[in-house]
Design an enzyme around this catalytic site. Structure first.
Site, PDB file in Angstrom:
ATOM      1  N   SER A 209     -28.422  76.344 -10.526  1.00  0.00           N
ATOM      2  CA  SER A 209     -28.758  77.634 -11.135  1.00  0.00           C
ATOM      3  C   SER A 209     -29.909  78.267 -10.359  1.00  0.00           C
ATOM      4  O   SER A 209     -30.198  77.867  -9.231  1.00  0.00           O
ATOM      5  CB  SER A 209     -29.136  77.407 -12.609  1.00  0.00           C
ATOM      6  OG  SER A 209     -29.235  78.641 -13.278  1.00  0.00           O
ATOM      7  N   ASN A 210     -30.573  79.249 -10.931  1.00  0.00           N
ATOM      8  CA  ASN A 210     -31.717  79.894 -10.266  1.00  0.00           C
ATOM      9  C   ASN A 210     -32.733  80.327 -11.323  1.00  0.00           C
ATOM     10  O   ASN A 210     -32.531  80.130 -12.511  1.00  0.00           O
ATOM     11  CB  ASN A 210     -31.235  81.079  -9.418  1.00  0.00           C
ATOM     12  CG  ASN A 210     -30.500  82.097 -10.256  1.00  0.00           C
ATOM     13  OD1 ASN A 210     -31.075  82.705 -11.149  1.00  0.00           O
ATOM     14  ND2 ASN A 210     -29.211  82.257 -10.009  1.00  0.00           N
ATOM     15  N   HIS A 211     -33.820  80.945 -10.852  1.00  0.00           N
ATOM     16  CA  HIS A 211     -34.954  81.228 -11.739  1.00  0.00           C
ATOM     17  C   HIS A 211     -34.839  82.528 -12.527  1.00  0.00           C
ATOM     18  O   HIS A 211     -35.808  82.937 -13.164  1.00  0.00           O
ATOM     19  CB  HIS A 211     -36.244  81.292 -10.922  1.00  0.00           C
ATOM     20  CG  HIS A 211     -36.672  79.979 -10.380  1.00  0.00           C
ATOM     21  ND1 HIS A 211     -36.985  78.918 -11.192  1.00  0.00           N
ATOM     22  CD2 HIS A 211     -36.825  79.538  -9.110  1.00  0.00           C
ATOM     23  CE1 HIS A 211     -37.326  77.888 -10.443  1.00  0.00           C
ATOM     24  NE2 HIS A 211     -37.230  78.241  -9.175  1.00  0.00           N
ATOM     25  N   SER A 212     -33.724  83.224 -12.466  1.00  0.00           N
ATOM     26  CA  SER A 212     -33.640  84.530 -13.132  1.00  0.00           C
ATOM     27  C   SER A 212     -33.987  84.409 -14.628  1.00  0.00           C
ATOM     28  O   SER A 212     -33.459  83.543 -15.334  1.00  0.00           O
ATOM     29  CB  SER A 212     -32.218  85.090 -12.979  1.00  0.00           C
ATOM     30  OG  SER A 212     -32.095  86.231 -13.782  1.00  0.00           O
ATOM     31  N   ALA A 276     -28.164  87.329 -11.790  1.00  0.00           N
ATOM     32  CA  ALA A 276     -28.347  86.588 -10.537  1.00  0.00           C
ATOM     33  C   ALA A 276     -27.241  85.530 -10.510  1.00  0.00           C
ATOM     34  O   ALA A 276     -27.433  84.393 -10.946  1.00  0.00           O
ATOM     35  CB  ALA A 276     -29.718  85.947 -10.505  1.00  0.00           C
TER      36      ALA A 276
END
Ligand code: CTP
Length: 401
Positions: A209-212, A276
């Site tokens: 995943s990512n930090h969005s 994102a």
């Protein structure tokens, strides 16, 4: 802008920033508004009723009863009278009571009775402002549809320095003017906003995943709602609670997000792709938790669908698509390429090189690119101010009717 004919109910509570309320009243009266002040008892420890009454040209109300005569200040009437209620300064105490539905003074009764939009301008010391209970109150109030005019950073009455200063009266006036000037300019429009990250499973307990944080998407949704649009969200997993006034579909993966977006797309007037989305997902998802071994592990990734690009191919002449770009190099060139590649009408470029811009924070600095070649560069703004700017630019897209 003139505020002639606008009825503003100004709540004043017990903070040192109450002296700034006097400046705010003066600005509002000068702009032509009719102002009724309702103050708490502790507000008068910081500013006198005479000052506020003189500036607003009306007696200041504070008690339920008038002069012990049995006559009373009708909170329901006051709540219905106003076109806008603003509490400036709003203390931690008042925010807590508003969010909890308490009602032990006239201001709280008016708040609970008000049918008009409500703005709250918090003022307190930095540690109070950051305290989880105060932050929770603010989140709750936002979820009720109230508009928080975020406290600003700077020197505080305690001598400490940090976030907690009440927004300056001149800036509050701008917020009020923009509220009245824009009011319902997106009425009748259906809007889709994708937001947050996607999570792509590797095994039953792990994902990519990512930090969005989804905060920018939520700010955009909030602005559309405030300006009259019907707002549909497709949200990846985010920490922030999503207000129930939006029609929301919660998803985890890019494929789920695409499926949901495809089912809604043709009915929408405007689509904002702020999610994102993970560009890749694990080629295989293990049924059981992957156990560690002595050797290294490689994960094979396969491409995810591009939601904006897929729907860009289906975009009609009347629809407007807005995309985001987050770049670390050749920012402007890459952002402009996305206009054509994904058939966007606007691309909003977040620069990671600018301090305060990006995924997690509450501020952002953007450049907005139009297909015509026009570029609008913003200052460092709160995410809700960036959202307002994006909506204003949507109205400059040639297909806007
Ligand atoms: N986007 C999307 N689906 C994807 C990837 C991106 O809908 N699978 C959307 C994003 O919501 C954003 C825009 O496309 O509005 C740009 O995304 P970005 O990741 O910056 O660009 P990419 O096309 O993925 O290119 P690159 O990763 O090379 O920068």
């Amino acid at each position: 802008m003139s505020l002639k004919g606008k009825r503003i109910l100004l709540g004043v509570t017990g903070s040192i920033a109450a002296y700034k309320s006097a400046f705010l009243v003066r600005l509002l009266i000068k702009a032509g508004a009719e102002v009724q002040i309702v103050a708490t008892a502790s507000a008068f420890e910081f500013i006198t009723p005479l000052t506020l009454a003189t500036l607003s040209k009306k007696p200041v109300l504070s008690e339920f009863q008038k002069d012990n005569t049995g006559a009373w200040n009708n909170h329901v009437e006051l709540g219905l009278w106003a076109d806008l209620m603003i509490v400036a300064p709003a203390t931690a105490n008042t925010l807590g009571k508003f969010s909890g539905g308490l009602c032990d003074n006239l201001l709280e009764a008016v708040y609970l009775s008000a049918r008009c939009p409500v703005m709250l301008a918090p003022a307190m010391d930095l540690d109070m402002y950051q305290h989880s209970s105060v932050q929770d109150s603010m989140r709750k109030l936002i979820s009720y549809g109230n508009h928080i005019l975020e406290a600003q950073s700077g020197e505080l009455a305690s001598g400490l320095s940090g976030q907690g200063r009440m927004m300056e009266p001149e800036d509050i006036l701008i917020e009020i003017e923009s509220f009245f000037s824009k009011s319902k300019d997106f009425q009748g429009k259906k809007v889709l906003v994708t937001l947050g990250p996607t999570q792509e499973a590797l095994d039953p307990v792990r994902f990519i995943s990512n930090h969005s944080s989804g905060k920018m998407g939520l700010a955009i949704a909030e602005s559309f709602f405030k300006r009259g649009a019907e707002v549909h969200l497709i949200a990846g997993p985010i920490k922030t609670e999503i207000p129930s006034k939006f029609t929301t579909v919660n998803v985890s993966t890019a494929e789920e997000m695409l499926k949901s977006a495809q089912s809604k797309h043709s009915a929408m007037d405007i689509c904002v792709f702020s999610a994102a989305v993970a560009d890749y997902r694990p080629a295989e998802v293990a049924d059981q938790k992957i156990k560690k071994s002595d050797s290294d592990l490689s994960i094979s990734l396969t491409k995810n669908p591009d939601i904006a690009q897929t729907l860009g191919k289906k975009k009609s002449q009347k629809q407007i698509h807005v995309g985001f770009a987050l770049e670390t190099e050749n920012e402007k060139k890459n952002a402009k390429q996305k206009l054509t590649k994904k058939n966007f009408d606007l691309v909003v470029l977040n620069s990671l090189q600018d301090k305060g811009a990006g995924f997690q924070g509450d501020t952002n600095k953007v450049t907005i690119f139009h297909r015509s070649g026009e570029q609008i560069e913003s200052e460092l703004l709160s995410k809700s101010q960036v959202a307002e700017l994006i909506l204003d630019q949507i109205k400059n897209v040639p297909v806007w009717i």
